[in-house]
Design an enzyme around this catalytic site. Structure first.
Site, PDB file in Angstrom:
ATOM      1  N   MET A   5      -0.169   7.800  -2.529  1.00 56.94           N
ATOM      2  CA  MET A   5       0.379   6.958  -1.788  1.00 56.94           C
ATOM      3  C   MET A   5       0.788   5.553  -1.805  1.00 56.94           C
ATOM      4  O   MET A   5      -0.305   5.215  -1.572  1.00 56.94           O
ATOM      5  CB  MET A   5       1.120   7.800  -0.346  1.00 56.94           C
ATOM      6  CG  MET A   5       2.379   6.694   0.096  1.00 56.94           C
ATOM      7  SD  MET A   5       2.070   6.859   1.955  1.00 56.94           S
ATOM      8  CE  MET A   5       3.250   8.600   1.607  1.00 56.94           C
ATOM      9  N   ASN A   6       1.495   4.697  -2.234  1.00 53.62           N
ATOM     10  CA  ASN A   6       1.343   3.709  -1.944  1.00 53.62           C
ATOM     11  C   ASN A   6       2.600   3.297  -0.905  1.00 53.62           C
ATOM     12  O   ASN A   6       2.915   3.111  -0.447  1.00 53.62           O
ATOM     13  CB  ASN A   6       0.939   2.349  -2.886  1.00 53.62           C
ATOM     14  CG  ASN A   6       1.789   2.562  -4.548  1.00 53.62           C
ATOM     15  OD1 ASN A   6       1.416   2.911  -4.877  1.00 53.62           O
ATOM     16  ND2 ASN A   6       2.332   1.330  -4.652  1.00 53.62           N
ATOM     17  N   ASP A   7       3.400   2.202  -1.792  1.00 50.28           N
ATOM     18  CA  ASP A   7       4.506   1.224  -1.266  1.00 50.28           C
ATOM     19  C   ASP A   7       5.229   2.371  -0.843  1.00 50.28           C
ATOM     20  O   ASP A   7       6.097   2.868  -1.053  1.00 50.28           O
ATOM     21  CB  ASP A   7       5.177   0.164  -2.524  1.00 50.28           C
ATOM     22  CG  ASP A   7       4.392  -0.946  -3.080  1.00 50.28           C
ATOM     23  OD1 ASP A   7       3.191  -0.848  -2.298  1.00 50.28           O
ATOM     24  OD2 ASP A   7       4.415  -1.778  -3.708  1.00 50.28           O
ATOM     25  N   ARG A  67      10.283  -7.696 -10.175  1.00 50.56           N
ATOM     26  CA  ARG A  67       9.990  -6.578  -8.992  1.00 50.56           C
ATOM     27  C   ARG A  67      10.494  -6.904  -7.855  1.00 50.56           C
ATOM     28  O   ARG A  67      10.727  -7.468  -7.384  1.00 50.56           O
ATOM     29  CB  ARG A  67       8.739  -5.679  -9.498  1.00 50.56           C
ATOM     30  CG  ARG A  67       7.334  -6.767  -8.995  1.00 50.56           C
ATOM     31  CD  ARG A  67       5.909  -5.849  -9.142  1.00 50.56           C
ATOM     32  NE  ARG A  67       4.795  -6.403  -8.873  1.00 50.56           N
ATOM     33  CZ  ARG A  67       4.361  -7.838  -9.615  1.00 50.56           C
ATOM     34  NH1 ARG A  67       4.627  -7.766 -10.555  1.00 50.56           N
ATOM     35  NH2 ARG A  67       2.959  -8.387  -8.692  1.00 50.56           N
ATOM     36  N   ASP A  68      10.850  -5.055  -7.496  1.00 55.98           N
ATOM     37  CA  ASP A  68      10.528  -4.878  -5.931  1.00 55.98           C
ATOM     38  C   ASP A  68      12.246  -4.980  -5.371  1.00 55.98           C
ATOM     39  O   ASP A  68      12.368  -5.974  -4.426  1.00 55.98           O
ATOM     40  CB  ASP A  68       9.426  -5.503  -5.333  1.00 55.98           C
ATOM     41  CG  ASP A  68       8.423  -5.273  -5.871  1.00 55.98           C
ATOM     42  OD1 ASP A  68       8.146  -3.945  -6.591  1.00 55.98           O
ATOM     43  OD2 ASP A  68       7.394  -6.119  -5.810  1.00 55.98           O
ATOM     44  N   GLU A 127       5.185 -10.079  -3.604  1.00 55.06           N
ATOM     45  CA  GLU A 127       6.237  -8.683  -3.497  1.00 55.06           C
ATOM     46  C   GLU A 127       6.619  -8.382  -2.821  1.00 55.06           C
ATOM     47  O   GLU A 127       6.758  -9.089  -1.539  1.00 55.06           O
ATOM     48  CB  GLU A 127       4.716  -8.442  -3.993  1.00 55.06           C
ATOM     49  CG  GLU A 127       4.111  -8.427  -4.911  1.00 55.06           C
ATOM     50  CD  GLU A 127       2.354  -6.774  -4.883  1.00 55.06           C
ATOM     51  OE1 GLU A 127       2.776  -6.264  -6.702  1.00 55.06           O
ATOM     52  OE2 GLU A 127       1.940  -7.156  -4.588  1.00 55.06           O
ATOM     53  N   TRP A 170      -5.460  -2.820  -0.608  1.00 49.94           N
ATOM     54  CA  TRP A 170      -5.659  -2.838  -2.859  1.00 49.94           C
ATOM     55  C   TRP A 170      -6.932  -2.442  -2.428  1.00 49.94           C
ATOM     56  O   TRP A 170      -7.403  -1.907  -3.753  1.00 49.94           O
ATOM     57  CB  TRP A 170      -4.966  -3.233  -3.730  1.00 49.94           C
ATOM     58  CG  TRP A 170      -3.465  -2.809  -3.660  1.00 49.94           C
ATOM     59  CD1 TRP A 170      -2.326  -3.212  -3.028  1.00 49.94           C
ATOM     60  CD2 TRP A 170      -2.945  -1.772  -4.527  1.00 49.94           C
ATOM     61  NE1 TRP A 170      -1.595  -3.279  -3.262  1.00 49.94           N
ATOM     62  CE2 TRP A 170      -1.422  -2.199  -3.747  1.00 49.94           C
ATOM     63  CE3 TRP A 170      -3.495  -0.819  -5.177  1.00 49.94           C
ATOM     64  CZ2 TRP A 170      -0.820  -1.602  -4.916  1.00 49.94           C
ATOM     65  CZ3 TRP A 170      -2.616   0.123  -5.653  1.00 49.94           C
ATOM     66  CH2 TRP A 170      -1.389  -0.286  -5.332  1.00 49.94           C
TER      67      TRP A 170
END
Length: 489
Positions: free
Chosen positions: A36-38, A166-167, A222, A304
């Site tokens: 899992m990340n964001d 992104r995002d 980000e 990270w």
């Protein structure tokens, strides 16, 4: 349903249920299995809180990004649902990266995410190309839009990179339109935030460059988020490659900008920038507006630069406990969601206790708890709270009063690599007294200093038998303690 999504769902169902509940955090979200990340798509939809997340079900490291999915009624009990998205189209075959969610006018739920593909350069090398795509569903199953991607390089302002785009974070404006902010890398190599608008959630147009970095705060920005809170405008981003100063640490940070919003030019002008969390493990926060008006934030509780976990653990990564945000005196205050108080059990209180040297108190121990420590007086230079402790392990949170500094020391938190284990941070608001609220959940600690003026999140993957809590003072401190076990079963 695509073959790839069906495969992911079958795999996670078979493997995830083999992980015992007692081996997971008690009330923090962790992946059903794998990596899992964001956080993605944090939203309230049809009576439930929805949280999606960057997800690799097949291994405990980053690869082949899917979207995992959980729901909750109270932000503490989370139910795992089948994976929502898989990288199963030509335009997103490298990964379904981060994004957000919102309810459409026809009551369907819209997911907006970054789709990643490759292009081959003249020298034969490949690089990512990032576009934005959408999918719609009923809160359980989602279908990707047949006209994806909905935003591509043709929708970028001059000089903006199609590699770092992104995002998307989406919301609905008071004018009835949908808006989203997206992280972008301009020609100067630093970060900027782009604003887009849509009448229906599917057809998007570029509006403005909402905010610019101009090489001041790291590089690529980000995971943007933009909202008005208590009458103040706030922009959140996660800048890469920041250099340490009194406000920030080295590397990937998560920060918020306070400023004013020009609604005619659609530009955000910021005059102050602050860190969101000063611990060792915090990144990629995302907020949502709850149905009761609260602005609630969640984030990935990992860095990270460190992915250290026990050998054989079948899941990697978790989220912070969701936090309520408010603005006071031009800064954000954070507090654990109030729902946690519904699960307080076995209260223990001490008042006006002297701490000299090393002290422990009956009933003050455990790895799943909510504890408030108030230093009401005394004379000392350094005061330390040591948690998750036994003869081998401990994680320390220290107030260095004479240096106006906080220190987190995870040297003895079970690390087996020479990773960053100590964080030293300036106390950023004047302190006439010290009040610490500490949330422990098996493998993590979140400390809220003076009602959330500063917050510190860190993880430790040690045996749950390390459950002692000690207080260490180099002088004399007078403390009040209040501790509750958290029971969410």
């Amino acid at each position: 349903m695509s073959e790839m999504l069906e495969k992911a769902r079958k795999y996670e169902d078979e493997q995830g249920k083999q992980i015992k509940a007692e081996d997971r955090p008690a009330f923090h979200v962790s992946p059903y299995v794998g990596w899992m990340n964001d956080p993605n798509g944090f939203s309230y939809y049809q009576g439930e809180y929805h949280l999606f997340y960057q997800y690799n079900p097949y291994d405990t490291h980053w690869d082949s990004m899917h979207w995992g999915h959980v729901v909750s009624k109270d932000l503490l009990h989370w139910e795992y649902l089948p994976a929502a998205l898989a990288p199963d189209e030509d335009y997103d075959k490298i990964g379904c990266f981060s994004g957000s969610a919102i309810e459409l006018d026809d009551s369907r739920q819209l997911l907006m995410y970054t789709a990643v593909d490759h292009e081959t350069l003249e020298d034969g090398s490949k690089r990512d190309i990032q576009t934005q795509a959408v999918a719609v569903g009923d809160g359980r199953d989602y279908v990707k839009y047949e006209k994806n991607p909905v935003l591509t390089e043709k929708d970028l302002p001059e000089g903006a990179s199609k590699v770092d785009f992104r995002d998307p974070k989406i919301w609905k404006g008071k004018d009835g339109n949908f808006y989203c902010v997206i992280g972008s890398r301009p020609a100067d190599g630093s970060g900027q935030i782009l604003l887009y608008r849509s009448a229906n959630g599917f057809d998007w147009e570029f509006v403005s460059i909402l905010a610019e970095n101009k090489k001041r705060f790291g590089k690529m920005w980000e995971c943007p988020d933009f909202f008005c809170l208590n009458g103040a405008y706030v922009l959140i981003t996660s800048p890469q490659d920041l250099s340490a100063d009194e406000e920030f640490h080295n590397g990937n940070n998560s920060v918020y900008y306070m400023g004013s919003y020009d609604k005619n030019q659609h530009m955000f002008h910021y005059d102050a920038v602050y860190s969101l969390d000063d611990g060792l493990d915090f990144y990629a926060p995302q907020t949502m507006l709850a149905d009761d008006g609260r602005r609630i934030m969640i984030a990935w509780m990992q860095s990270w630069d460190s992915n250290i976990r026990p050998e054989g653990q079948k899941w990697s990564g978790m989220m912070i406990l969701p936090r309520e945000l408010k603005v006071k005196d031009g800064k954000i205050l954070q507090s654990p969601v109030r729902e946690i108080e519904n699960y307080h059990r076995n209260g223990v209180r001490y008042e006006k206790q002297e701490v000299q040297g090393t002290c422990r108190f009956d009933g003050i121990k455990g790895r799943v708890l909510d504890m408030t420590v108030e230093i009401a007086g005394g004379d000392f230079g350094e005061f330390t709270i040591s948690v998750a402790q036994n003869e081998q392990f401990h994680t320390d949170f220290s107030i260095l009063q004479h240096k106006n500094r906080i220190e987190i020391d995870g040297t003895y938190s079970g690390m087996v690599r020479d990773a960053s284990a100590i964080r030293r941070v300036k106390v950023k608001s004047p302190c006439k007294k010290w009040k610490l609220r500490i949330i422990l959940d098996k493998y993590s600690m979140e400390v809220f200093l003076n009602d959330g003026q500063q917050v510190f999140s860190t993880t430790f993957y040690t045996s749950l038998e390390a459950d002692q809590i000690s207080f260490v003072c180099d002088g004399k401190a007078i403390v009040n303690l209040e501790k509750y076990d958290i029971v969410v079963a």
